[in-house]
Design an enzyme around this catalytic site. Structure first.
Site, PDB file in Angstrom:
ATOM      1  N   TYR A  90      75.889  46.683  30.640  1.00 24.33           N
ATOM      2  CA  TYR A  90      77.282  46.940  30.288  1.00 24.33           C
ATOM      3  C   TYR A  90      78.175  46.528  31.452  1.00 24.33           C
ATOM      4  O   TYR A  90      77.934  46.899  32.597  1.00 24.33           O
ATOM      5  CB  TYR A  90      77.469  48.428  29.990  1.00 24.33           C
ATOM      6  N   SER A 142      87.160  52.273  26.455  1.00 26.87           N
ATOM      7  CA  SER A 142      86.392  51.067  26.116  1.00 26.87           C
ATOM      8  C   SER A 142      86.305  50.759  24.627  1.00 26.87           C
ATOM      9  O   SER A 142      85.782  49.712  24.258  1.00 26.87           O
ATOM     10  CB  SER A 142      84.987  51.165  26.703  1.00 26.87           C
ATOM     11  N   THR A 184      91.837  57.806  41.060  1.00 28.27           N
ATOM     12  CA  THR A 184      92.730  58.953  40.955  1.00 28.27           C
ATOM     13  C   THR A 184      93.925  58.817  41.894  1.00 28.27           C
ATOM     14  O   THR A 184      95.075  58.942  41.483  1.00 28.27           O
ATOM     15  CB  THR A 184      91.966  60.252  41.259  1.00 28.27           C
ATOM     16  N   GLY A 204      84.151  55.202  24.796  1.00 31.53           N
ATOM     17  CA  GLY A 204      84.847  54.852  26.025  1.00 31.53           C
ATOM     18  C   GLY A 204      85.195  56.058  26.860  1.00 31.53           C
ATOM     19  O   GLY A 204      85.427  57.148  26.334  1.00 31.53           O
ATOM     20  N   ASN A 245      82.342  45.718  32.498  1.00 33.55           N
ATOM     21  CA  ASN A 245      83.774  45.614  32.205  1.00 33.55           C
ATOM     22  C   ASN A 245      84.342  44.247  32.558  1.00 33.55           C
ATOM     23  O   ASN A 245      85.315  43.794  31.942  1.00 33.55           O
ATOM     24  CB  ASN A 245      84.520  46.712  32.972  1.00 33.55           C
TER      25      ASN A 245
END
Length: 393
Positions: free
Chosen positions: A200, A103, A169, A347, A202
């Site tokens: 926050y 980030s 993953t 990040g 994204n």
């Protein structure tokens, strides 16, 4: 800036926390292959508080490797590393190796948007609808009410897409189109009305990337490269092209444990498009120091836009940040133990976590570790504390 319990990172939303035990066992094996410690573990090494902190991150907190760069007021940079780059071969961690900066990418993206503001091509307080008509619609979501400033400041109220992604993953080689990430977010209700809260998110920076492309007519990664990476002289930093899964320079490998107690999984090679303009950047500790120094030194933004970037708002007490943390536009401030403020970003992405910041008097520091989620609960906090040590030492 430590791992946030209330902040959804890409790693936290996509994989289970690794266990300290599995990391410690793998690290012990790697060290056995190379001899217990590198020859550089001397009295000088022990006397350096940053090096001691890196050693602690490896030997007590279970990170395979930890890297640091500390730049003083005189402009001189000291590099340090601990641990191993590859748990399989036991190769030493490279000093100033490349990592996924996660980030910290957001500060680069915000810098490009603010350059466009300085060029008169974007207005901070204009609605997103001005540049991306019809894009933001949903339950409590309306691009006619969300401003560009609110995107960069995490006050848009947009839902974050990361909690709704498939396991990262097992899907780490999958390419994600930016619109797919946004569409995933828009299926969900807004967190709060625009400008009426802070969280926050994204998704904010995926929209910022789409805005850059719409206004410039060029790929966002290309604009970040031309306007920021090249201008700041970051020779070991890159924004991966679509489909590029490799880290091409010298680098430590990044690891996760798919589930508690499971063997460590090397996730170094992966498609970073799940983070895009919110977290895909590859860089080194030295380059990140150079970037934040150039940013705060006024070499990337005009004074008016830098002032806007540094205009901060308070965040909720339960947001998971250290006391006194405030957020500007792609940049946060935090009190230092030695007085004054650091300005930077942190990040976490699959396999890597990074803390990077600078001060107004020319100091800069970056700490990078090579497992995310953190192998031990306290590890992420210790990495953040080491950033303060590197800036105050």
């Amino acid at each position: 800036m430590p791992k946030r319990s209330h902040r959804r990172r890409i790693t936290a939303a996509a994989v289970s926390a690794a266990t300290a035990l599995s990391l410690a066992l793998a690290l012990a094996l790697a060290l056995a292959l190379t001899g217990t410690l590198p020859a550089s573990a001397t009295q000088t090494r022990a006397a350096d508080p940053v090096q001691r902190g890196l050693d602690r991150l490896v030997h007590e907190d279970g990170y395979p490797a930890a890297l640091a760069a500390a730049t003083g007021r005189d402009g001189r940079t000291r590099d340090a590393a601990a641990g191993v780059a590859d748990l399989r071969t036991g190769a030493k961690a490279p000093v100033d190796g490349q990592v996924r900066a996660a980030s910290v990418t957001k500060t680069f993206t915000a810098a490009v948007v603010l350059q466009l503001v300085g060029e008169g091509k974007v207005a901070l307080d204009a609605p997103v609808e001005t540049y991306l008509p019809g894009l933001l619609r949903g339950d409590g979501i309306d691009g006619r009410r969300i401003t560009v400033r609110q995107l960069l400041q995490h006050t848009s109220g947009l839902p974050d897409y990361t909690p709704y992604m498939a396991d990262l993953t097992s899907n780490r080689h999958r390419y994600h189109q930016p619109r797919t990430l946004l569409d995933l977010a828009l299926r969900h209700k807004a967190g709060f009305p625009p400008g009426k809260g802070w969280r926050y998110c994204n998704t904010d920076y995926v929209v910022a990337g789409l805005l850059i492309e719409q206004v410039t007519g060029r790929p966002a990664g290309e604009e970040i490269t031309r306007r920021v990476i090249d201008r700041a002289g970051l020779r070991h930093t890159s924004f991966p092209a679509a489909g590029d899964q490799r880290i091409r320079g010298a680098h430590p490998h990044g690891y996760v444990s798919p589930k508690p107690g499971a063997p460590l999984l090397d996730v170094t090679e992966m498609d970073p498009s799940a983070a895009w303009t919110g977290g895909a950047l590859i860089s080194t500790p030295r380059d990140l120091n150079r970037f934040f120094g150039a940013l705060l030194g006024g070499r990337l933004l005009k004074p008016a836009q830098l002032a806007q970037m540094r205009t901060t708002v308070a965040i909720p007490a339960d947001a998971g940040y250290p006391k006194g943390t405030r957020f500007g536009l792609g940049l946060s401030s935090q009190p230092l133990s030695c007085g004054g403020l650091l300005w930077g970003h942190d990040g976490d992405f699959l396999g890597y976590a990074t803390d990077s910041a600078a001060t107004d008097d020319g100091r800069a520091a970056t700490i990078a570790v090579t497992a995310a989620p953190a192998p031990a609960e306290q590890g992420r906090r210790h990495a953040a504390q080491l950033l303060d040590t590197a800036l105050c030492g």
